[in-house]
Enzyme design. Structure first.
Site, PDB file in Angstrom:
ATOM      1  N   ARG A 130       0.812  -1.231   0.000  1.00 29.88           N
ATOM      2  CA  ARG A 130       0.000   0.000   0.000  1.00 29.88           C
ATOM      3  C   ARG A 130       0.836   1.266   0.000  1.00 29.88           C
ATOM      4  O   ARG A 130       0.406   2.313   0.464  1.00 29.88           O
ATOM      5  CB  ARG A 130      -0.957   0.019   1.197  1.00 29.88           C
ATOM      6  N   LYS A 152       2.641  11.555 -10.890  1.00 31.66           N
ATOM      7  CA  LYS A 152       1.719  10.729 -11.683  1.00 31.66           C
ATOM      8  C   LYS A 152       2.439   9.447 -12.050  1.00 31.66           C
ATOM      9  O   LYS A 152       3.527   9.477 -12.626  1.00 31.66           O
ATOM     10  CB  LYS A 152       1.304  11.453 -12.963  1.00 31.66           C
ATOM     11  N   GLU A 194       8.698  18.286 -24.836  1.00 37.49           N
ATOM     12  CA  GLU A 194       8.019  18.605 -23.568  1.00 37.49           C
ATOM     13  C   GLU A 194       8.619  19.878 -22.974  1.00 37.49           C
ATOM     14  O   GLU A 194       7.948  20.647 -22.288  1.00 37.49           O
ATOM     15  CB  GLU A 194       8.142  17.447 -22.562  1.00 37.49           C
ATOM     16  N   LYS A 235       7.039  23.156 -13.435  1.00 42.39           N
ATOM     17  CA  LYS A 235       6.139  22.044 -13.140  1.00 42.39           C
ATOM     18  C   LYS A 235       5.906  21.925 -11.635  1.00 42.39           C
ATOM     19  O   LYS A 235       4.785  21.667 -11.197  1.00 42.39           O
ATOM     20  CB  LYS A 235       6.683  20.723 -13.709  1.00 42.39           C
ATOM     21  N   GLU A 245      -4.656  17.597 -10.407  1.00 39.51           N
ATOM     22  CA  GLU A 245      -5.184  18.019 -11.705  1.00 39.51           C
ATOM     23  C   GLU A 245      -6.682  18.274 -11.691  1.00 39.51           C
ATOM     24  O   GLU A 245      -7.455  17.671 -12.436  1.00 39.51           O
ATOM     25  CB  GLU A 245      -4.823  16.998 -12.797  1.00 39.51           C
ATOM     26  N   ARG A 249      -3.170  22.187 -13.535  1.00 38.83           N
ATOM     27  CA  ARG A 249      -2.226  21.154 -13.965  1.00 38.83           C
ATOM     28  C   ARG A 249      -2.543  20.627 -15.364  1.00 38.83           C
ATOM     29  O   ARG A 249      -1.660  20.148 -16.067  1.00 38.83           O
ATOM     30  CB  ARG A 249      -2.178  20.000 -12.943  1.00 38.83           C
ATOM     31  N   ASN A 253      -1.033  19.380 -20.338  1.00 36.63           N
ATOM     32  CA  ASN A 253      -1.480  18.509 -21.430  1.00 36.63           C
ATOM     33  C   ASN A 253      -1.516  19.226 -22.767  1.00 36.63           C
ATOM     34  O   ASN A 253      -2.058  18.685 -23.744  1.00 36.63           O
ATOM     35  CB  ASN A 253      -2.876  17.945 -21.123  1.00 36.63           C
ATOM     36  N   HIS A 256      -1.337  17.315 -25.989  1.00 34.87           N
ATOM     37  CA  HIS A 256      -1.482  15.896 -25.662  1.00 34.87           C
ATOM     38  C   HIS A 256      -2.800  15.278 -26.129  1.00 34.87           C
ATOM     39  O   HIS A 256      -2.892  14.061 -26.228  1.00 34.87           O
ATOM     40  CB  HIS A 256      -1.296  15.660 -24.158  1.00 34.87           C
ATOM     41  N   HIS A 260      -1.856  12.228 -28.016  1.00 35.80           N
ATOM     42  CA  HIS A 260      -2.184  10.857 -27.595  1.00 35.80           C
ATOM     43  C   HIS A 260      -2.911  10.103 -28.705  1.00 35.80           C
ATOM     44  O   HIS A 260      -2.695   8.905 -28.902  1.00 35.80           O
ATOM     45  CB  HIS A 260      -3.038  10.869 -26.328  1.00 35.80           C
ATOM     46  N   HIS A 274       6.493   9.388 -27.935  1.00 38.25           N
ATOM     47  CA  HIS A 274       5.570  10.253 -27.196  1.00 38.25           C
ATOM     48  C   HIS A 274       5.883  11.741 -27.438  1.00 38.25           C
ATOM     49  O   HIS A 274       5.009  12.524 -27.778  1.00 38.25           O
ATOM     50  CB  HIS A 274       5.623   9.921 -25.701  1.00 38.25           C
TER      51      HIS A 274
HETATM   52  N1  LIG Z   1       4.114  10.648 -15.179  1.00 38.99           N
HETATM   53  C1  LIG Z   1       4.102  11.732 -15.919  1.00 38.99           C
HETATM   54  O1  LIG Z   1       3.789  12.824 -15.429  1.00 38.99           O
HETATM   55  C2  LIG Z   1       4.507  11.644 -17.358  1.00 38.99           C
HETATM   56  C3  LIG Z   1       4.746  12.807 -18.071  1.00 38.99           C
HETATM   57  C4  LIG Z   1       5.178  12.694 -19.399  1.00 38.99           C
HETATM   58  C5  LIG Z   1       5.369  11.442 -19.961  1.00 38.99           C
HETATM   59  N2  LIG Z   1       5.120  10.325 -19.220  1.00 38.99           N
HETATM   60  C6  LIG Z   1       5.340   8.993 -19.794  1.00 38.99           C
HETATM   61  O2  LIG Z   1       6.717   8.847 -20.069  1.00 38.99           O
HETATM   62  C7  LIG Z   1       6.874   7.856 -21.080  1.00 38.99           C
HETATM   63  C8  LIG Z   1       7.898   8.315 -22.090  1.00 38.99           C
HETATM   64  O3  LIG Z   1       9.118   8.499 -21.422  1.00 38.99           O
HETATM   65  P1  LIG Z   1      10.502   8.413 -22.200  1.00 38.99           P
HETATM   66  O4  LIG Z   1      10.420   9.177 -23.438  1.00 38.99           O
HETATM   67  O5  LIG Z   1      11.546   8.744 -21.208  1.00 38.99           O
HETATM   68  O6  LIG Z   1      10.533   6.885 -22.642  1.00 38.99           O
HETATM   69  P2  LIG Z   1      11.388   5.595 -22.196  1.00 38.99           P
HETATM   70  O7  LIG Z   1      11.419   5.467 -20.740  1.00 38.99           O
HETATM   71  O8  LIG Z   1      10.837   4.478 -22.983  1.00 38.99           O
HETATM   72  O9  LIG Z   1      12.853   5.930 -22.729  1.00 38.99           O
HETATM   73  C9  LIG Z   1      13.062   6.054 -24.103  1.00 38.99           C
HETATM   74  C10 LIG Z   1      14.154   5.104 -24.600  1.00 38.99           C
HETATM   75  O10 LIG Z   1      15.414   5.599 -24.200  1.00 38.99           O
HETATM   76  C11 LIG Z   1      16.156   4.574 -23.540  1.00 38.99           C
HETATM   77  N3  LIG Z   1      16.987   5.270 -22.563  1.00 38.99           N
HETATM   78  C12 LIG Z   1      16.593   5.796 -21.373  1.00 38.99           C
HETATM   79  N4  LIG Z   1      17.596   6.464 -20.818  1.00 38.99           N
HETATM   80  C13 LIG Z   1      18.659   6.351 -21.629  1.00 38.99           C
HETATM   81  C14 LIG Z   1      19.991   6.843 -21.593  1.00 38.99           C
HETATM   82  N5  LIG Z   1      20.411   7.636 -20.599  1.00 38.99           N
HETATM   83  N6  LIG Z   1      20.811   6.531 -22.601  1.00 38.99           N
HETATM   84  C15 LIG Z   1      20.375   5.759 -23.646  1.00 38.99           C
HETATM   85  N7  LIG Z   1      19.135   5.282 -23.741  1.00 38.99           N
HETATM   86  C16 LIG Z   1      18.280   5.572 -22.738  1.00 38.99           C
HETATM   87  C17 LIG Z   1      15.143   3.646 -22.991  1.00 38.99           C
HETATM   88  O11 LIG Z   1      15.678   2.355 -22.831  1.00 38.99           O
HETATM   89  C18 LIG Z   1      14.053   3.698 -24.054  1.00 38.99           C
HETATM   90  O12 LIG Z   1      14.361   2.808 -25.080  1.00 38.99           O
HETATM   91  C19 LIG Z   1       5.514   7.629 -21.677  1.00 38.99           C
HETATM   92  O13 LIG Z   1       5.017   6.407 -21.235  1.00 38.99           O
HETATM   93  C20 LIG Z   1       4.666   8.767 -21.105  1.00 38.99           C
HETATM   94  O14 LIG Z   1       3.317   8.417 -20.946  1.00 38.99           O
HETATM   95  C21 LIG Z   1       4.691  10.406 -17.941  1.00 38.99           C
HETATM   96 ZN   LIG Z   2       3.870  14.151 -22.395  1.00 40.82          ZN
END
Ligand SMILES: NC(=O)c1ccc[n+]([C@@H]2O[C@H](COP(=O)([O-])OP(=O)(O)OC[C@H]3O[C@@H](n4cnc5c(N)ncnc54)[C@H](O)[C@@H]3O)[C@@H](O)[C@H]2O)c1
Ligand SMILES: [Zn+2]
Length: 376
Positions: A130, A152, A194, A235, A245, A249, A253, A256, A260, A274
């Protein structure tokens, strides 16, 4: 606005959330201090690192060495890289592995990776026993400026992205900007979308600064830490005022709703990352706002021009393999969570740095806009 010279001292951005307040620490080479920082925050805690196979190869050893040198016991859970890991099966694997590692209340989960790992490990931390404390060590630009901050967490449902999850704040975020040196140019650019979004939604001066300084930021100069700190401060402020949100907040988006839908249309695949979908979605949100007479067409042109200058997609035709038709895109937009009583919610703009929430968008208007985009 000018970037400060690199001082060697990390930048600390506090997230003011009362009893759940935490710091985001930003700087080059911080991974070496991970163990010492955790030891100070949670003396005696045991750690499990959740990471993906790509990041594990590049950066797990440094994280483990840092923990070890601080006398912290740790183990690692490695999942496949990519958005596909934000699913039920991998979530189960991670939860079971955390339990098997005997991580209990008082111990820590460390999310070492991009947004996928942060969302997945964060949600597992929110769920096991939990709620376990967790530390974010974001390794992509996207994660350093956006996903690691604000609490999030979650995974994807077959009905759409991020539909199963929880708000669960980390107890610390360590953003080592040197880890980004191993990121592919494409992934870096996707994260940059972003970052530009932060300027476009509420900070016109920052957007102007990005237009002038983005090259230094990509090259790993001091502009990088400065810009990451600006985004995190922005942020953190928004999250402190509206953690769940219910209002402001939602501005995060921007881009987005279109984004999305495009991302889903591409099957959440390597065809459209993304951040790339967000860039294209942001360009569309500006154009849609201009079409509605809310902002000058020149503002939309300027926003798109900068995104295109760094190599991000801004036209539907930029998506390799194409995008779904107007009807399919509208279905995907309607499936997204921002729909109420037949009206769509969009983040629209009155200009660069002036985003607002519009709850009353007529789907027919969006359809006509997209139809024009397709015929253009
Ligand atoms: N929680 C939130 O507030 C929030 C906000 C924006 C996006 N997101 C989420 O984040 C995700 C996208 O994140 P992302 O773009 O970081 O994707 P990811 O985590 O898939 O990373 C992208 C790629 O880069 C590689 N990688 C990571 N770090 C590396 C490094 N230092 N060197 C080489 N390769 C590396 C990973 O293995 C992966 O293949 C989505 O699922 C999205 O929905 C969440
Ligand atoms: Zn995003």
């Amino acid at each position: 606005m000018t970037a400060p010279l690199r001082s060697g001292e990390p930048i600390v951005v506090p997230v003011a959330l009362g009893t759940r307040a935490y710091d985001i620490v930003i700087g080059r080479g911080l991974i070496g201090s991970l163990g010492a920082r955790i030891k100070e925050l949670r003396p005696g805690a045991k750690c499990v690192i959740v990471t993906d196979a790509t990041v594990a190869k590049l950066h797990l050893a440094a994280a483990e060495a840092s923990l070890k040198s601080a006398g912290i016991e740790s183990s690692a859970i490695v999942v496949p890289p990519g958005e596909g890991s934000k699913n039920y099966a991998t979530f189960e694997t991670v939860c079971e592995a955390i339990i098997a590692a005997r991580i209990e209340r008082g111990d820590l989960v460390i999310a070492l990776g991009g947004g996928v790992i942060g969302d997945l490990a964060g949600f597992a931390s929110a769920s096991v026993r939990r709620g376990l404390d967790f530390v974010q060590v974001p390794t992509t630009l996207l994660a350093q400026v956006d996903s690691s901050v604000g609490g999030k967490t979650g995974i994807n449902s077959r009905h759409g992205k991020n539909l199963v999850g929880a708000f669960h704040q980390p107890i610390m975020v360590i953003a080592d900007t040197a880890l980004l040196d191993t990121l592919s140019k494409r992934e870096f650019r996707a994260g940059y979308a972003e970052m530009a979004k932060f300027g476009l939604l509420g900070d016109a001066a920052f957007f102007t600064w990005l237009e002038a300084n983005w090259q230094d930021l990509f090259a790993g100069g001091p502009a990088r830490e400065h810009a990451i700190a600006v985004c995190c401060r922005g942020k953190a402020g928004i999250v402190a005022r509206d953690e769940r949100e219910t209002g402001e907040r939602a501005l995060l988006n921007l881009g987005h709703t279109f984004g999305h839908a495009l991302e889903a249309g591409a099957g959440f695949s390597q065809r459209l990352l993304h951040g790339e979908a967000v860039a294209l979605g942001t360009a569309l949100a500006f154009e849609f706002s201009a079409r509605k007479g809310l902002t000058a067409a020149s503002e939309a042109t300027r926003a798109s021009a900068h995104l295109a200058a760094v190599g991000l997609p801004t036209y539907l035709k930029d998506v390799p393999g194409g995008v779904p038709g107007v009807d399919a895109l509208l279905d995907l937009i309607a499936q997204d969570k921002k729909v109420k009583r037949g009206k769509l919610t969009f983040i629209l703009v009155r200009g660069i740095g002036q985003a607002f929430i519009e709850n009353n968008v007529d789907p027919a208007e969006v359809r006509a806009f997209l139809a024009d985009k397709f015929s253009a």
